[in-house]
Design an enzyme around this catalytic site. Structure first.
Site, PDB file in Angstrom:
ATOM      1  N   ILE A 159       2.482  -4.530   2.102  1.00 54.87           N
ATOM      2  CA  ILE A 159       1.172  -4.578   1.439  1.00 54.87           C
ATOM      3  C   ILE A 159       1.214  -5.563   0.269  1.00 54.87           C
ATOM      4  CG2 ILE A 159      -0.545  -3.226   0.175  1.00 54.87           C
ATOM      5  CD1 ILE A 159       0.390  -0.771   1.872  1.00 54.87           C
ATOM      6  N   ARG A 239       0.862   4.685  -5.897  1.00 59.65           N
ATOM      7  CA  ARG A 239       0.853   6.117  -6.144  1.00 59.65           C
ATOM      8  C   ARG A 239       0.692   6.358  -7.645  1.00 59.65           C
ATOM      9  NH1 ARG A 239      -0.186   6.691  -1.594  1.00 59.65           N
ATOM     10  NH2 ARG A 239       0.855   7.947   0.011  1.00 59.65           N
ATOM     11  N   GLU A 268      -3.854  14.207  -8.043  1.00 58.76           N
ATOM     12  CA  GLU A 268      -5.156  14.036  -7.379  1.00 58.76           C
ATOM     13  C   GLU A 268      -5.616  15.361  -6.775  1.00 58.76           C
ATOM     14  OE1 GLU A 268      -4.701  10.975  -4.429  1.00 58.76           O
ATOM     15  OE2 GLU A 268      -4.036   9.493  -5.894  1.00 58.76           O
ATOM     16  N   HIS A 286      -8.791   7.087  -4.310  1.00 54.64           N
ATOM     17  CA  HIS A 286      -7.735   6.912  -3.294  1.00 54.64           C
ATOM     18  C   HIS A 286      -8.334   6.472  -1.942  1.00 54.64           C
ATOM     19  CE1 HIS A 286      -3.422   8.278  -2.082  1.00 54.64           C
ATOM     20  NE2 HIS A 286      -3.805   7.228  -1.371  1.00 54.64           N
ATOM     21  N   ILE A 287      -8.920   5.280  -1.941  1.00 55.52           N
ATOM     22  CA  ILE A 287      -9.540   4.774  -0.703  1.00 55.52           C
ATOM     23  C   ILE A 287      -8.857   3.500  -0.202  1.00 55.52           C
ATOM     24  CG2 ILE A 287     -11.798   5.824  -1.123  1.00 55.52           C
ATOM     25  CD1 ILE A 287     -12.757   3.012  -2.072  1.00 55.52           C
TER      26      ILE A 287
HETATM   27  C1  DGY Z   1      -0.910   5.782   2.289  1.00 58.28           C
HETATM   28  O1  DGY Z   1      -0.950   5.541   3.489  1.00 58.28           O
HETATM   29  O2  DGY Z   1       0.137   6.050   1.710  1.00 58.28           O
HETATM   30  C2  DGY Z   1      -2.199   5.764   1.581  1.00 58.28           C
HETATM   31  O3  DGY Z   1      -2.062   6.031   0.238  1.00 58.28           O
HETATM   32  C3  DGY Z   1      -3.184   6.702   2.223  1.00 58.28           C
HETATM   33  O4  DGY Z   1      -4.435   6.208   1.966  1.00 58.28           O
END
Ligand code: DGY
Length: 320
Positions: A159, A239, A268, A286-287
């Site tokens: 990511i 996180r 959360e 958390h989207i």
């Molecule tokens: C993950 O996949 O870890 C994400 O935080 C979920 O949305």
């Protein structure tokens, strides 16, 4: 119900893309979106597979309640800090996650938060909606541009790399910090690896893409925020525990941090009141992975993992 079938317990919910193939093969019990811990412990006994998500702590009590037949914990997320890996290892239970399918979605959301925080969008929109807009003002909501800025990526994994590419595409110089060198990011993006402090000091934007592990807990506290500085932007889509939220709120209030864009929080769905009230702060619930392709892909990945383990095959994305 499927008599004699193996049992899949879904702690909360799974989207239809993943749910239907499970229903065709197994007995499926669902806790529901609002499932309490008590409800989960009620439906857990006899589970052969447990589907969890980041909001479901999978601990020894839950594993023991599922019983000896439990073979896999399939997490509906790429992160798996909610799962007690050691306890699963001890019991010979496989743990799986859902990598890859959410890379683009999460990187794009990190970029959206970067732009929104850098351009003070939350404050501007809040003022407009509240009727506080008094007309064009040359001094209002002045932010920074990504073009020509330095973007620091903490955690150049899948990511982080995708986010760095997007930021590079907007004309940013890329720095990164992490446990290992990433030659691909260096050659593709001209990214330079620095220690965390050096990165925080040199970056206009700092975006976190590291997992929640003991080593990253509280990674960004008061000292680190000071290094990011009064013009810097902090973005967190990884996180919550990586960031000291109270310290972020304090730095925003005091003007010692430029802006923040946060999608994740410790504890959360509670969000600290002070953060909710802080200026120059974009907050999302958390989207990061919430696009249709990503969430459907995650649901399918969960199911592929469950089916593989219950059919005695190696799951496509095993963590333990
Ligand atoms: C993950 O996949 O870890 C994400 O935080 C979920 O949305």
């Amino acid at each position: 119900m499927n008599a004699g079938a193996q049992v899949v317990v879904i702690a909360r919910v799974l989207l239809p893309a993943g749910l239907e193939p499970l229903r065709e093969r197994f007995e499926v019990r669902e806790g529901g979106l609002e499932a309490t811990r008590e409800r989960l412990l009620e439906i857990a006994p006899g589970a052969n597979a447990l589907v969890a998500d980041p909001s479901v702590p999978v601990d020894r009590e839950l594993l023991d309640t599922c019983g000896d037949g439990l073979r896999v914990v399939a997490n509906f997320a790429v992160g798996y800090d909610n799962v007690d890996l050691e306890a699963c290892r001890e019991r010979g239970i496989a743990v799986t996650n859902t990598p890859d399918v959410l890379t683009e979605a999460t990187a794009e959301l990190a970029l959206a938060l970067t732009l929104a925080a850098a351009r003070r969008m939350s404050d501007a929109e809040r003022d407009l909606r509240a009727g506080r807009w008094r007309g064009w003002d040359p001094a209002a909501y002045r932010g920074i541009e990504i073009w020509g800025s330095t973007v620091g990526v903490v955690g150049m994994g899948r990511i982080g790399h995708r986010y760095a590419r997007l930021a590079r595409g907007l004309g940013a110089e890329i720095l990164y910090a992490g446990p290992s060198a990433k030659p691909e990011a260096e050659s593709e993006l001209g990214a330079r690896r620095l220690g965390l402090d050096g990165l925080l000091e040199a970056s206009d934007v700092v975006s976190l893409h590291a997992p929640a592990i003991p080593e990253t807990r509280g990674l960004i506290g008061p000292r680190e925020l000071e290094l990011i500085g009064p013009d810097g932007v902090l973005v967190n889509t990884s996180r919550g525990p990586l960031v000291d939220s109270e310290a972020v709120a304090e730095a925003l209030e005091g003007g010692t941090l430029g802006a923040a864009g946060l999608d994740v929080y410790e504890g959360e769905p509670d969000v600290p009141q002070r953060l909710l009230a802080a200026p120059r702060c974009v907050l999302l619930p958390h989207i990061g992975s919430s696009t249709v392709p990503a969430r459907d892909g995650m649901a399918r990945a969960v199911t592929d993992n469950v089916i593989a383990v219950l059919e005695e095959r190696e799951p496509p994305s095993r963590v333990v």
